[in-house]
Design a protein around this motif. Structure first.
Motif, PDB file in Angstrom:
ATOM      1  N   ALA A  60       0.927  -0.933  -0.402  1.00 34.50           N
ATOM      2  CA  ALA A  60      -0.306   0.160   0.312  1.00 34.50           C
ATOM      3  C   ALA A  60       0.958   1.367  -0.365  1.00 34.50           C
ATOM      4  O   ALA A  60       2.040   1.298   0.668  1.00 34.50           O
ATOM      5  N   GLY A  61       0.605   2.038  -0.797  1.00 29.79           N
ATOM      6  CA  GLY A  61       1.412   3.564  -0.904  1.00 29.79           C
ATOM      7  C   GLY A  61       0.557   4.389  -0.514  1.00 29.79           C
ATOM      8  O   GLY A  61      -0.682   4.574  -0.519  1.00 29.79           O
ATOM      9  N   THR A  62       0.671   5.057   0.495  1.00 34.40           N
ATOM     10  CA  THR A  62       0.176   5.983   1.233  1.00 34.40           C
ATOM     11  C   THR A  62       0.684   7.544   1.640  1.00 34.40           C
ATOM     12  O   THR A  62       1.739   7.419   1.020  1.00 34.40           O
ATOM     13  N   ASP A  63       0.130   8.089   2.462  1.00 32.41           N
ATOM     14  CA  ASP A  63       0.805   9.592   2.630  1.00 32.41           C
ATOM     15  C   ASP A  63       2.052   9.290   3.836  1.00 32.41           C
ATOM     16  O   ASP A  63       2.588  10.447   4.170  1.00 32.41           O
ATOM     17  N   GLY A  64       2.088   8.255   4.726  1.00 29.27           N
ATOM     18  CA  GLY A  64       2.866   7.832   5.447  1.00 29.27           C
ATOM     19  C   GLY A  64       4.155   7.268   4.817  1.00 29.27           C
ATOM     20  O   GLY A  64       4.484   6.535   5.688  1.00 29.27           O
ATOM     21  N   GLY A  65       4.227   6.779   3.666  1.00 32.66           N
ATOM     22  CA  GLY A  65       5.681   6.066   3.489  1.00 32.66           C
ATOM     23  C   GLY A  65       4.589   4.839   2.516  1.00 32.66           C
ATOM     24  O   GLY A  65       3.361   4.626   2.152  1.00 32.66           O
ATOM     25  N   VAL A  66       5.182   3.550   2.430  1.00 34.06           N
ATOM     26  CA  VAL A  66       4.754   2.165   1.939  1.00 34.06           C
ATOM     27  C   VAL A  66       4.716   1.138   3.198  1.00 34.06           C
ATOM     28  O   VAL A  66       5.163   1.149   3.600  1.00 34.06           O
ATOM     29  N   PHE A  67       3.905   0.402   2.799  1.00 32.95           N
ATOM     30  CA  PHE A  67       3.479  -0.746   3.611  1.00 32.95           C
ATOM     31  C   PHE A  67       3.324  -1.423   3.620  1.00 32.95           C
ATOM     32  O   PHE A  67       2.869  -2.124   1.856  1.00 32.95           O
TER      33      PHE A  67
END
Length: 100
Positions: A60-67
């Protein structure tokens, strides 16, 4: 007379089936999304990628990086490698080397 009774039985069956569907409690399933993460510093999910060799592995690419999740999205862990201050809008997985 027999034809009317048959038509009446079909109507009753149809109404009972509709009532049963409406009484069924909602739950996540096909085309129903339920938020299960990533939470916390991840923020909004902007993009998703699924490992073609292992469909239970999600990124998942998010507002806080990659998970990353290795259990179909049940649990998530940050794999930012120093990219914590970036919003990720696109992800790609190399089909020949899925670790890339």
């Amino acid at each position: 007379m027999e034809r009317d009774a048959s038509r009446w039985k079909r109507k009753v069956f149809f109404l009972a089936a509709c009532a049963a569907l409406l009484a069924t409690p909602g739950r996540a399933g096909v085309n129903d999304w339920t938020s299960i993460g990533p939470y916390g510093p991840g923020g909004n999910v902007r993009t998703l990628a699924v490992d073609p060799q292992s469909p239970g592995t999600l990124y998942a690419g998010t507002d806080g990086g990659v998970f990353k999740s290795q259990d179909g999205g049940i649990s998530w862990g940050a794999i930012n490698n120093g990219m914590t201050g970036f919003t990720i809008y696109a992800l790609a997985i190399d089909p020949a080397a899925t670790g890339t």
